[in-house]
Design a protein around this motif. Structure first.
Motif, mmCIF file in Angstrom:
data_model
loop_
_atom_site.group_PDB
_atom_site.id
_atom_site.type_symbol
_atom_site.label_atom_id
_atom_site.label_comp_id
_atom_site.label_asym_id
_atom_site.label_seq_id
_atom_site.Cartn_x
_atom_site.Cartn_y
_atom_site.Cartn_z
ATOM 1 N N GLY A 90 -6.912 14.975 5.549
ATOM 2 C CA GLY A 90 -5.875 14.119 4.982
ATOM 3 C C GLY A 90 -5.315 13.216 6.060
ATOM 4 O O GLY A 90 -5.631 13.368 7.246
ATOM 5 N N LEU A 91 -4.461 12.275 5.664
ATOM 6 C CA LEU A 91 -3.907 11.304 6.600
ATOM 7 C C LEU A 91 -2.429 11.087 6.290
ATOM 8 O O LEU A 91 -2.045 10.967 5.122
ATOM 9 N N VAL A 100 -0.605 1.701 9.960
ATOM 10 C CA VAL A 100 -1.881 2.056 10.588
ATOM 11 C C VAL A 100 -2.689 2.958 9.649
ATOM 12 O O VAL A 100 -3.883 2.743 9.424
ATOM 13 N N ALA A 101 -2.037 3.975 9.090
ATOM 14 C CA ALA A 101 -2.727 4.923 8.207
ATOM 15 C C ALA A 101 -3.246 4.235 6.946
ATOM 16 O O ALA A 101 -4.382 4.476 6.522
ATOM 17 N N LEU A 102 -2.422 3.400 6.332
ATOM 18 C CA LEU A 102 -2.860 2.683 5.126
ATOM 19 C C LEU A 102 -4.083 1.816 5.413
ATOM 20 O O LEU A 102 -5.054 1.821 4.643
ATOM 21 N N CYS A 103 -4.052 1.091 6.512
ATOM 22 C CA CYS A 103 -5.175 0.200 6.835
ATOM 23 C C CYS A 103 -6.420 0.987 7.226
ATOM 24 O O CYS A 103 -7.535 0.603 6.866
ATOM 25 N N ALA A 104 -6.247 2.104 7.926
ATOM 26 C CA ALA A 104 -7.394 2.941 8.272
ATOM 27 C C ALA A 104 -8.023 3.542 7.012
ATOM 28 O O ALA A 104 -9.250 3.605 6.878
ATOM 29 N N ALA A 105 -7.188 3.971 6.069
ATOM 30 C CA ALA A 105 -7.694 4.561 4.823
ATOM 31 C C ALA A 105 -8.415 3.532 3.964
ATOM 32 O O ALA A 105 -9.304 3.874 3.191
#
Length: 198
Positions: A90-91, A100-105
């Motif tokens: 999970g993230l 950062v997390a949204l763009c990585a996902a």
């Protein structure tokens, strides 16, 4: 603090892995490194504590400042590292780390897509490399957006509105951007959502 591990990818990134024996890991992205954001952030620790005792948490420090590009790559590398060691990943991200997390996902070229994503106090857009609102439309996993109703530090409303339009979970807490004195409540809100989808 958990075991200290180094991340792949050619940048100087160090992480702490809480509960290293777990076969499920949540990668946690810290807030802005230029404003003191580190893997020791109280909100990241609260989420890690809420995942105990059976879900690991990989909290990492970003490498040298790179205006969002390198920091996003750090998160993608942490996801890849975790996916090599866990059955489910999970993230989570807070503030800058939420973008950062949204763009990585959302990155279709990334090696690993998370099974679930939760973001806390996400800014709508920080740099050309970190546009959280645009990223939401490309995320394929379940998403939770948690915001503080009194947050006047970042422009979170466009993210919450877009998430609601897409049918994602949106939680509004009576808090400011820093969730002062509410770290436990953050853990109680984010932890179960991550756990339910891993």
């Amino acid at each position: 603090m958990g075991d200290t591990v180094g991340m792949p990818g050619g940048r100087r990134v160090t992480a702490s892995l809480d509960r290293p024996a777990s076969d499920t890991i949540v990668v946690a992205c810290p807030p802005h490194p230029q404003y003191g954001g580190t893997r020791s952030d109280s909100r990241l620790k609260a989420v890690s504590d809420a995942l105990a005792p059976d879900i690991g948490c990989l909290r990492f420090d970003y490498g040298p400042w790179d205006e969002g590009r390198g920091e996003r790559a750090d998160a993608e590398n942490a996801l890849a590292w975790a996916s090599e060691r866990a059955d489910a990943v999970g993230l989570f991200g807070y503030s800058f780390g939420a973008a950062v997390a949204l763009c990585a996902a959302a990155d279709r070229d990334a090696v690993t897509e998370p099974a679930v994503l939760s973001v806390l106090a996400p800014p709508a857009r920080l740099t050309e490399h970190l546009d959280a609102v645009a990223a939401l439309g490309a995320v394929d996993c379940p998403v939770q957006v948690v915001v503080g109703e009194r947050d006047d530090t970042v422009d979170w409303e466009p993210v919450a509105d877009r998430a609601a339009d897409l049918g994602h979970a949106v939680e509004r807490l009576p808090a400011d951007h820093h969730f002062v004195g509410q770290a436990d409540r953050v853990g109680e809100t984010v932890g179960p959502f991550l756990r339910d989808h891993l």
